[in-house]
Each structure stands twice: as C-alpha cells, then as structure tokens.
Design an enzyme around this catalytic site. Sequence first.
Site, mmCIF file in Angstrom:
data_model
loop_
_atom_site.group_PDB
_atom_site.id
_atom_site.type_symbol
_atom_site.label_atom_id
_atom_site.label_comp_id
_atom_site.label_asym_id
_atom_site.label_seq_id
_atom_site.Cartn_x
_atom_site.Cartn_y
_atom_site.Cartn_z
ATOM 1 N N HIS A 14 0.877 -1.185 0.000
ATOM 2 C CA HIS A 14 0.000 0.000 0.000
ATOM 3 C C HIS A 14 0.907 1.225 0.000
ATOM 4 O O HIS A 14 1.495 1.584 1.022
ATOM 5 C CB HIS A 14 -0.896 0.005 1.255
ATOM 6 C CG HIS A 14 -1.840 1.174 1.318
ATOM 7 N ND1 HIS A 14 -3.185 1.024 1.568
ATOM 8 C CD2 HIS A 14 -1.647 2.502 1.175
ATOM 9 C CE1 HIS A 14 -3.765 2.209 1.575
ATOM 10 N NE2 HIS A 14 -2.846 3.131 1.336
ATOM 11 N N HIS A 16 1.530 5.352 -1.656
ATOM 12 C CA HIS A 16 1.135 6.530 -2.428
ATOM 13 C C HIS A 16 2.375 7.148 -3.070
ATOM 14 O O HIS A 16 3.266 7.612 -2.360
ATOM 15 C CB HIS A 16 0.469 7.577 -1.525
ATOM 16 C CG HIS A 16 -0.792 7.088 -0.895
ATOM 17 N ND1 HIS A 16 -2.019 7.235 -1.485
ATOM 18 C CD2 HIS A 16 -1.010 6.413 0.249
ATOM 19 C CE1 HIS A 16 -2.951 6.680 -0.719
ATOM 20 N NE2 HIS A 16 -2.366 6.165 0.344
ATOM 21 N N LYS A 100 -9.349 -0.634 -5.663
ATOM 22 C CA LYS A 100 -9.369 0.047 -4.373
ATOM 23 C C LYS A 100 -10.735 0.657 -4.104
ATOM 24 O O LYS A 100 -11.278 1.390 -4.931
ATOM 25 C CB LYS A 100 -8.316 1.163 -4.379
ATOM 26 C CG LYS A 100 -8.317 2.029 -3.138
ATOM 27 C CD LYS A 100 -7.693 1.332 -1.955
ATOM 28 C CE LYS A 100 -7.905 2.134 -0.688
ATOM 29 N NZ LYS A 100 -6.731 2.226 0.142
ATOM 30 N N HIS A 137 -10.400 0.748 2.091
ATOM 31 C CA HIS A 137 -10.178 1.736 3.159
ATOM 32 C C HIS A 137 -11.375 1.619 4.092
ATOM 33 O O HIS A 137 -12.469 2.072 3.767
ATOM 34 C CB HIS A 137 -10.064 3.157 2.578
ATOM 35 C CG HIS A 137 -9.779 4.182 3.620
ATOM 36 N ND1 HIS A 137 -8.589 4.863 3.695
ATOM 37 C CD2 HIS A 137 -10.520 4.619 4.670
ATOM 38 C CE1 HIS A 137 -8.613 5.676 4.749
ATOM 39 N NE2 HIS A 137 -9.787 5.553 5.339
ATOM 40 N N HIS A 175 -4.489 -0.965 5.988
ATOM 41 C CA HIS A 175 -4.012 -0.189 7.142
ATOM 42 C C HIS A 175 -4.937 -0.293 8.365
ATOM 43 O O HIS A 175 -5.512 0.688 8.812
ATOM 44 C CB HIS A 175 -3.752 1.281 6.784
ATOM 45 C CG HIS A 175 -4.781 1.951 5.913
ATOM 46 N ND1 HIS A 175 -6.121 1.917 6.175
ATOM 47 C CD2 HIS A 175 -4.642 2.671 4.782
ATOM 48 C CE1 HIS A 175 -6.750 2.605 5.240
ATOM 49 N NE2 HIS A 175 -5.876 3.065 4.384
ATOM 50 N N ASP A 248 1.480 2.574 3.544
ATOM 51 C CA ASP A 248 0.632 3.756 3.392
ATOM 52 C C ASP A 248 1.471 5.026 3.439
ATOM 53 O O ASP A 248 0.984 6.071 3.875
ATOM 54 C CB ASP A 248 -0.475 3.782 4.460
ATOM 55 C CG ASP A 248 -1.594 4.742 4.108
ATOM 56 O OD1 ASP A 248 -1.682 5.179 2.944
ATOM 57 O OD2 ASP A 248 -2.384 5.063 5.019
#
Length: 347
Positions: A14, A16, A100, A137, A175, A248
């Site tokens: 995960h 970004h 996602k 999420h 997460h 994350d």
Amino acid sequence: MTTTLTLRRPDDWHLHLRDGEMMKAVLPESARHFARAIIMPNLVPPVVTAADAAAYRARILAALPDGMAFEPLMTLYLTEDTDPADVRAAAASGLVKAVKLYPAGATTNSHGGVRDFAKVRAVLELMAEIGLPLCIHGEVTTPEVDIFDREAVFIDTVLDPLRRATPGLRVVMEHITTGQGVEYARSGGDDLGATITTHHLIINRNHILAGGIKPHYYCLPVAKREEHRLALRAAATSGEARFFLGTDSAPHPDRLKEHACGCAGCFTATNTMSLLAHVFEEDGALDRLEAFASLNGPGFYRLPVNEARLTLVKGEAPAEFPAKITAGAEAVTVFDPGFPVHWTIAP
Ligand code: NCD
Ligand code: ZN
C-alpha cells in the site's frame, strides 16, 4: 546479539507515489529498498480505468532512476461507474493487481468513492469470479460516528455485510488500526488479508495530541489508543500469513501538513525497513520480519516472492535519516519515530 539480518527483498502492499515532481522525489525512497508496491490510485483525477492505470504505470517507470529495479503493481479506483469489462481486461492482461474501494469522503482525494454499494455489485461479482483482490479503506464517513470508532463501525456495518453478500470476494483490509480490525481479519479464511503500516506499530493517539499537536503524526485512519497499537504489534510480529506490510507512505508538502486544516498522511518510505527491524527486535520477533515484509504479501496476492535480498545492519551509533526530502519547491517531512534506531540497510 543479532547485528545483521538478511531478508528476501520486501514489497510494500500500500503505497502513495503521487505524480509529477512529488513522484520523482518519493519514488527512489521506496525503490531503494522495495522490489514492488501496490500503487494507490487516489490521484487528482483518480486512476479509474485500465487506460489510466497503464498511463500512470508508464509515468512511474519513466521517473525511476537508472539502475533501480522496481515494479509498480497497479490498482483501479472503484467508482459507481466502473465498467466490469474494463476491470476484467485490466486483470487478465496482468496490468492491474487490485481494485481500491474508498468510501466517499473517507480520506485524501476520496470524494469520487463509493456511496451506493448496489451500484458496484457487478464489479464485485466479477472480482470474486476472477479472484482479483479488493483493497478496502475501512472507515465509515457518517459524521455521527466518532473518528476513533470509524473502523470498528465499518467492519460491522459495511465490511461484514459486503463479504457475506459476495462469497469468494478476496479482500484486503487496508491499514488496520484497531484490535477489532485484527480480530476480524483473523475471523476470515484465505480470502481475507490485512495490511499494517509502520507508523501504526509505533504511535498511538497520544503521540498526535499530547504535549502539542503533531501534524506529521496525523494520518487516516487516525492512530488509536495504546491497546490497539499493541494488538497491531502482536498481529504484525505473529508471522500469521494474513498480516502483511502496507506502509501507506503518503507524502504531502510540509506547508499543507503544518496548516490549520492539515492533510492526513505519514511519509515513511525512507526509514520504514529500519523502523520495522527496531520494532520486531523489540518484540523478540526479528525472525518473523521476513514473513511480514517479504512473504505474506506475495502469498495473498498469489505472486512469486522476490529472489533478491535486503540486508539490515545494526550499528552502535544511532542511524541518521534525512529529516526531510525535497520535491521540487516543496519539502516533505520523513516520519520521526521519536526514539533512536540502530538498524540501517546495507548498501
Ligand atoms: C492517504 C493520502 O494522503 O493519500 N492519507 C493517509 O492519511 N493515509 C490516503 C489514505 O490512504 O487514506
Ligand atoms: Zn493510503
């Protein structure tokens, strides 16, 4: 005393990376240590179609410095308009490894997320059929629910009904931050996994709020009470196949973190492996770090484990990490655990 530890090269399930200057700056921080990463699609505008994912993947590879090997594993951002045929083709070609799900409004750039689950039913059925994981999420966004309860309420009111309604759907609880998240992940079979971030193994909500507000510890889902951090530590260090690393790592410019309405996200790519070695050693579980960071993720995603290795070295002197990295005209603060760390990565 263990002073070196060699693992299969880890993956980040995960991550970004953003785009443009920010991506150029943060990509080497991950590629230096990680072989692959699941790339989050919450760009502006989001990565929605297979064509978007192919173009984003090409931009990532173009930004990768010479001599670095890194494989971006692409995801699609699920919307109420997502076309099942596009998802099917993207998965069949190997381009896309997961879809996602952001509940609308849950976090950074999630306004295009899902409000009405009936509208994504056909996509979910297809994903169950072809075994394509759904990364979730897991927070409700209803204003009545306390922010510290959003994950637990999501599990009961959204996640569990969704999984019951879609047998065979493979789900990653992204997460997780609570004991309830750990417990629910354990209640599933091979079709349920959970990622845990580095920072949630280190901070609880006091770190954010006690003794002055610390914007660089603010992320979503927000860190919870100490008892939850301890539950996450026990899960991550257990070696259980369902738990794996998803950092994350979420860079934001300092000027938007240190702000009256600061952005959510901790940037941990730079020092994650050092921090994890510290955490696992503290819990007497160094021998299970490889399971968490290098084996369990590929196991869940049905991908081969990496053949390359990463060696961690424990030194007498505390390791020195950059306080910030530079992204064009912006600075991004590297996560500071608040204690000395002695593990570094061998060159
Ligand atoms: C992420 C981001 O900045 O994109 N922020 C965060 O706090 N984790 C979004 C997310 O994964 O929730
Ligand atoms: Zn994220």
